[in-house]
Design an enzyme around this catalytic site. Structure first.
Site, PDB file in Angstrom:
ATOM      1  CE  LYS A  22      40.771  36.274  31.201  1.00  0.00           C
ATOM      2  NZ  LYS A  22      41.452  37.339  32.329  1.00  0.00           N
ATOM      3  CG  ASN A  23      42.365  34.502  34.984  1.00  0.00           C
ATOM      4  OD1 ASN A  23      42.415  35.306  33.971  1.00  0.00           O
ATOM      5  ND2 ASN A  23      41.005  34.625  35.938  1.00  0.00           N
ATOM      6  NE  ARG A 101      43.886  45.609  36.918  1.00  0.00           N
ATOM      7  CZ  ARG A 101      44.568  45.063  38.111  1.00  0.00           C
ATOM      8  NH1 ARG A 101      44.752  43.578  37.971  1.00  0.00           N
ATOM      9  NH2 ARG A 101      45.316  45.680  38.809  1.00  0.00           N
ATOM     10  CB  CYS A 125      39.461  47.449  34.975  1.00  0.00           C
ATOM     11  SG  CYS A 125      38.788  46.107  36.224  1.00  0.00           S
ATOM     12  NE  ARG A 130      41.234  43.873  39.328  1.00  0.00           N
ATOM     13  CZ  ARG A 130      41.041  43.231  38.153  1.00  0.00           C
ATOM     14  NH1 ARG A 130      40.367  43.558  37.246  1.00  0.00           N
ATOM     15  NH2 ARG A 130      41.794  42.061  37.961  1.00  0.00           N
ATOM     16  N   PRO A 131      44.042  47.840  42.732  1.00  0.00           N
ATOM     17  CG  PRO A 131      43.976  48.244  45.051  1.00  0.00           C
ATOM     18  CD  PRO A 131      43.206  47.780  44.017  1.00  0.00           C
ATOM     19  CB  VAL A 132      49.848  46.616  41.988  1.00  0.00           C
ATOM     20  CG1 VAL A 132      48.902  46.299  40.569  1.00  0.00           C
ATOM     21  CG2 VAL A 132      50.333  48.060  41.601  1.00  0.00           C
ATOM     22  CG  ASP A 133      47.790  47.770  47.935  1.00  0.00           C
ATOM     23  OD1 ASP A 133      47.193  47.289  47.131  1.00  0.00           O
ATOM     24  OD2 ASP A 133      47.392  47.683  49.219  1.00  0.00           O
ATOM     25  CG  LEU A 134      47.811  43.511  48.440  1.00  0.00           C
ATOM     26  CD1 LEU A 134      46.940  42.326  48.755  1.00  0.00           C
ATOM     27  CD2 LEU A 134      48.072  43.798  50.178  1.00  0.00           C
ATOM     28  CG  ASP A 315      37.100  35.364  37.655  1.00  0.00           C
ATOM     29  OD1 ASP A 315      38.225  35.140  37.376  1.00  0.00           O
ATOM     30  OD2 ASP A 315      36.690  36.428  37.992  1.00  0.00           O
ATOM     31  CB  ILE A 337      36.660  39.210  45.009  1.00  0.00           C
ATOM     32  CG1 ILE A 337      36.274  37.734  45.640  1.00  0.00           C
ATOM     33  CG2 ILE A 337      38.063  39.268  44.661  1.00  0.00           C
ATOM     34  CD1 ILE A 337      37.251  37.386  46.965  1.00  0.00           C
ATOM     35  NE  ARG A 407      40.464  42.083  28.433  1.00  0.00           N
ATOM     36  CZ  ARG A 407      40.787  42.716  29.717  1.00  0.00           C
ATOM     37  NH1 ARG A 407      40.199  43.799  29.840  1.00  0.00           N
ATOM     38  NH2 ARG A 407      41.850  42.333  30.466  1.00  0.00           N
TER      39      ARG A 407
HETATM   40  C1  EPZ Z   1      42.811  37.440  39.202  1.00  0.00           C
HETATM   41  O1  EPZ Z   1      42.796  39.015  39.298  1.00  0.00           O
HETATM   42  C2  EPZ Z   1      42.211  37.330  38.030  1.00  0.00           C
HETATM   43  N1  EPZ Z   1      42.753  37.801  36.808  1.00  0.00           N
HETATM   44  C3  EPZ Z   1      40.813  37.880  38.000  1.00  0.00           C
HETATM   45  O2  EPZ Z   1      40.070  37.518  36.952  1.00  0.00           O
HETATM   46  C4  EPZ Z   1      39.920  37.301  39.184  1.00  0.00           C
HETATM   47  O3  EPZ Z   1      38.660  37.829  39.495  1.00  0.00           O
HETATM   48  C5  EPZ Z   1      40.954  37.519  40.492  1.00  0.00           C
HETATM   49  O4  EPZ Z   1      42.118  37.051  40.319  1.00  0.00           O
HETATM   50  C6  EPZ Z   1      40.294  37.188  41.792  1.00  0.00           C
HETATM   51  O5  EPZ Z   1      40.064  35.788  41.707  1.00  0.00           O
HETATM   52  C7  EPZ Z   1      43.943  37.073  36.284  1.00  0.00           C
HETATM   53  O6  EPZ Z   1      44.344  36.135  37.000  1.00  0.00           O
HETATM   54  C8  EPZ Z   1      44.566  37.668  35.349  1.00  0.00           C
HETATM   55  P1  EPZ Z   1      43.392  39.667  43.311  1.00  0.00           P
HETATM   56  P2  EPZ Z   1      43.858  39.690  40.449  1.00  0.00           P
HETATM   57  O7  EPZ Z   1      44.631  40.333  43.054  1.00  0.00           O
HETATM   58  O8  EPZ Z   1      44.759  38.976  40.619  1.00  0.00           O
HETATM   59  C9  EPZ Z   1      42.438  43.501  45.713  1.00  0.00           C
HETATM   60  C10 EPZ Z   1      38.600  37.481  34.951  1.00  0.00           C
HETATM   61  O9  EPZ Z   1      37.546  37.938  34.867  1.00  0.00           O
HETATM   62  N2  EPZ Z   1      43.786  44.019  45.692  1.00  0.00           N
HETATM   63  O10 EPZ Z   1      43.381  38.349  43.557  1.00  0.00           O
HETATM   64  O11 EPZ Z   1      43.979  41.071  39.848  1.00  0.00           O
HETATM   65  C11 EPZ Z   1      41.905  43.616  44.456  1.00  0.00           C
HETATM   66  O12 EPZ Z   1      41.502  45.073  44.407  1.00  0.00           O
HETATM   67  C12 EPZ Z   1      39.693  38.550  35.871  1.00  0.00           C
HETATM   68  O13 EPZ Z   1      39.133  36.599  34.447  1.00  0.00           O
HETATM   69  C13 EPZ Z   1      44.551  44.827  46.457  1.00  0.00           C
HETATM   70  O14 EPZ Z   1      43.965  45.773  47.244  1.00  0.00           O
HETATM   71  O15 EPZ Z   1      42.856  39.865  41.675  1.00  0.00           O
HETATM   72  C14 EPZ Z   1      40.507  42.731  44.574  1.00  0.00           C
HETATM   73  O16 EPZ Z   1      39.570  43.554  45.424  1.00  0.00           O
HETATM   74  C15 EPZ Z   1      38.676  39.502  36.687  1.00  0.00           C
HETATM   75  N3  EPZ Z   1      45.883  44.938  45.971  1.00  0.00           N
HETATM   76  C16 EPZ Z   1      41.126  41.720  45.501  1.00  0.00           C
HETATM   77  O17 EPZ Z   1      42.357  42.035  46.169  1.00  0.00           O
HETATM   78  C17 EPZ Z   1      46.473  44.335  45.234  1.00  0.00           C
HETATM   79  O18 EPZ Z   1      47.973  44.733  45.424  1.00  0.00           O
HETATM   80  C18 EPZ Z   1      41.684  40.269  44.864  1.00  0.00           C
HETATM   81  O19 EPZ Z   1      42.253  40.773  43.765  1.00  0.00           O
HETATM   82  C19 EPZ Z   1      46.076  43.228  44.615  1.00  0.00           C
HETATM   83  C20 EPZ Z   1      44.732  43.089  44.810  1.00  0.00           C
END
Ligand code: EPZ
Length: 431
Positions: A22-23, A101, A125, A130-134, A315, A337, A407
């Site tokens: 999925k990811n 998201r 969620c 789950r911010p997107v600031d990065l 995960d 995480i 999902r």
């Molecule tokens: C991906 O989510 C996966 N989803 C998640 O899988 C997985 O748990 C996660 O990576 C970590 O491996 C998909 O690939 C669709 P991150 P993502 O950005 O990209 C913080 C599942 O169960 N962060 O690596 O959203 C964030 O809040 C799902 O299949 C910021 O602060 O994860 C988290 O604490 C759940 N700012 C950490 O970083 C940002 O702009 C890692 O998030 C982005 C993230």
């Protein structure tokens, strides 16, 4: 909303085909926006999230066809053809983005292809804010003008994106993927430092390279992208889902059975294999996959801490906790995480688990057995941890809100029933 009913106690034995990840599939689908030619994805899993993203891509103007199951034995997933000949809308609406998201992954491609995009902020969620600031800071480093208005990200790069240096303050899978896709069409060179190293990032890079992108270093913590004028069509097979494989491996160990996980790769599960070996999970490499079983009669508690790849996958954290609830001894499970990824704890405790949460750590004291109960799924991976508990519990477990499970896991009750589990899905009308 459907329910899943399980009567525990049966060891699982047999063969499970591991679906496409999925990811990996989700970012790969958004890559279709980067070219006006056809991108074909094979071994696509049949999941609700895939359908949600497909609907979003169609409203951007992608001509999308899903033509049934793939003929090749190695990957029995579906084949999806996508052609973004013309982008008819650069707006990703809230009602679609809030459902899934990962839709935020259309931001980089739309901005790179069209020079502007209006994407709803995804919101949080169950497992965190789950911010997107990065994602946004990275795109600004490539020259994008970003404005947040009425819950939407308004991104503009009228003269096109320009390659630059991005240093992520923390590892982010999604931000790495968004930036890697945007940089493919930027002018000049981009470096992504402290990049995510997940196999799904590597799979996306391999597909983009097949589409004509110039990318080096995917899978390491510095990725370099040399921008090109355009990308062309390509056919790519989605990598096997390491999280699904790890989940079923733990089901084998929990129930004391033996499962052959076809398509699973040991190199994508090294942390789980190495860190759960002391607890008694045996993983053997076989022709075309992995065999999972108990090394000896019992499962012993071990301590686990989640980390970005190649560390222990977040995960798999909920599933690991379920495995530890009936282990001999105690386990300390630390989630580094996400800030709220213990929603499965109260539900497991209702089944007789002994788990105490202190901040980001959960102490699991193994119990001789669990008792079946009616429980509630709260998020994708938590829902499977409750299934794992139900497979070993005495009596019947009823899992509600099964849509969380759908999902991310394809045909769970079919795959488990075929290996000896007493499990059925009950259609719930009305509610
Ligand atoms: C991906 O989510 C996966 N989803 C998640 O899988 C997985 O748990 C996660 O990576 C970590 O491996 C998909 O690939 C669709 P991150 P993502 O950005 O990209 C913080 C599942 O169960 N962060 O690596 O959203 C964030 O809040 C799902 O299949 C910021 O602060 O994860 C988290 O604490 C759940 N700012 C950490 O970083 C940002 O702009 C890692 O998030 C982005 C993230």
């Amino acid at each position: 909303m459907d329910q899943i009913r399980i009567r525990g106690g049966n060891p699982l034995n047999g063969k499970i085909h591991i679906s496409g990840a999925k990811n990996a599939a989700l970012p790969l689908m958004t890559a279709s926006l980067l070219t006006d030619e056809t991108l074909t994805l094979r071994n696509l899993p049949h999941l609700a999230d895939i359908t949600t993203l497909a609907n979003l891509l169609v409203q951007h103007g992608v001509d999308l066809h899903l033509n049934g199951h793939d003929s090749a034995e190695a990957c029995s997933g579906r084949v999806m053809e996508m052609k973004a000949g013309t982008i008819t809308s650069t707006r990703a609406p809230y009602d679609l983005v809030r459902k899934m998201r990962a839709s935020v992954l259309v931001l980089g491609p739309l901005l790179a292809r069209e020079g502007h995009a209006e994407v709803s902020l995804p919101g949080g969620c169950a497992i965190g804010t789950r911010p997107v600031d990065l994602h946004l800071q990275g795109l600004q480093a490539l020259g994008a003008e970003i404005e947040l208005k009425e819950g939407y990200v308004h991104a503009r790069a009228p003269g096109g994106l320009v390659g630059g240096h991005v240093l992520f303050p923390k590892v982010s899978v999604g931000a790495t993927e968004n930036l890697m896709m945007a940089a493919c069409l930027a002018k000049g060179k981009t470096t992504l430092a402290n990049a995510a190293r997940e196999p799904e990032v590597v799979d996306l890079a391999e597909c983009l390279i097949g589409m004509g992108a110039q990318i080096e270093g995917a899978g390491q913590d510095v990725i370099t992208i040399e921008g090109v004028d355009r990308l062309h069509g390509h056919t790519h097979t989605v990598v096997a889902d390491r999280i699904e494989a790890g989940t079923y491996a733990m089901a084998a160990a929990a129930t004391g059975g033996t499962l052959e996980l076809m398509g699973a790769r040991a190199d994508h599960l090294r942390a789980m294999i190495d860190q759960l070996a002391p607890c008694g999970l045996r993983i053997e490499e076989i022709e075309g996959g992995l065999r999972a079983s108990r090394a000896n009669g019992i499962i012993e508690g071990v301590d686990i801490m989640t980390e970005p790849f190649p560390g222990y996958p977040t995960d798999l954290q909920a599933q690991t906790m379920a495995l530890m609830t009936t282990a001999q001894g105690a386990s300390m499970i630390t989630e580094t995480i996400f800030e709220n990824r213990f929603m499965h704890v109260p539900e497991l405790c209702r089944m007789g688990a002994n788990i105490t949460v202190h901040g980001s750590s959960a102490l699991v004291r193994g119990q001789p057995e669990l008792m079946g109960a009616e429980v509630m799924a709260t998020d994708l991976r938590a829902s499977f941890s409750l299934i794992l508990a139900g497979l070993v519990a005495k009596g019947e477990t009823v899992l509600n809100r099964v849509y969380h499970l759908d999902r991310g896991y394809e045909r769970v009750e079919e795959k488990l029933a075929a290996c000896g589990a007493e499990i059925i899905r009950v259609q719930q009308n009305g509610e």
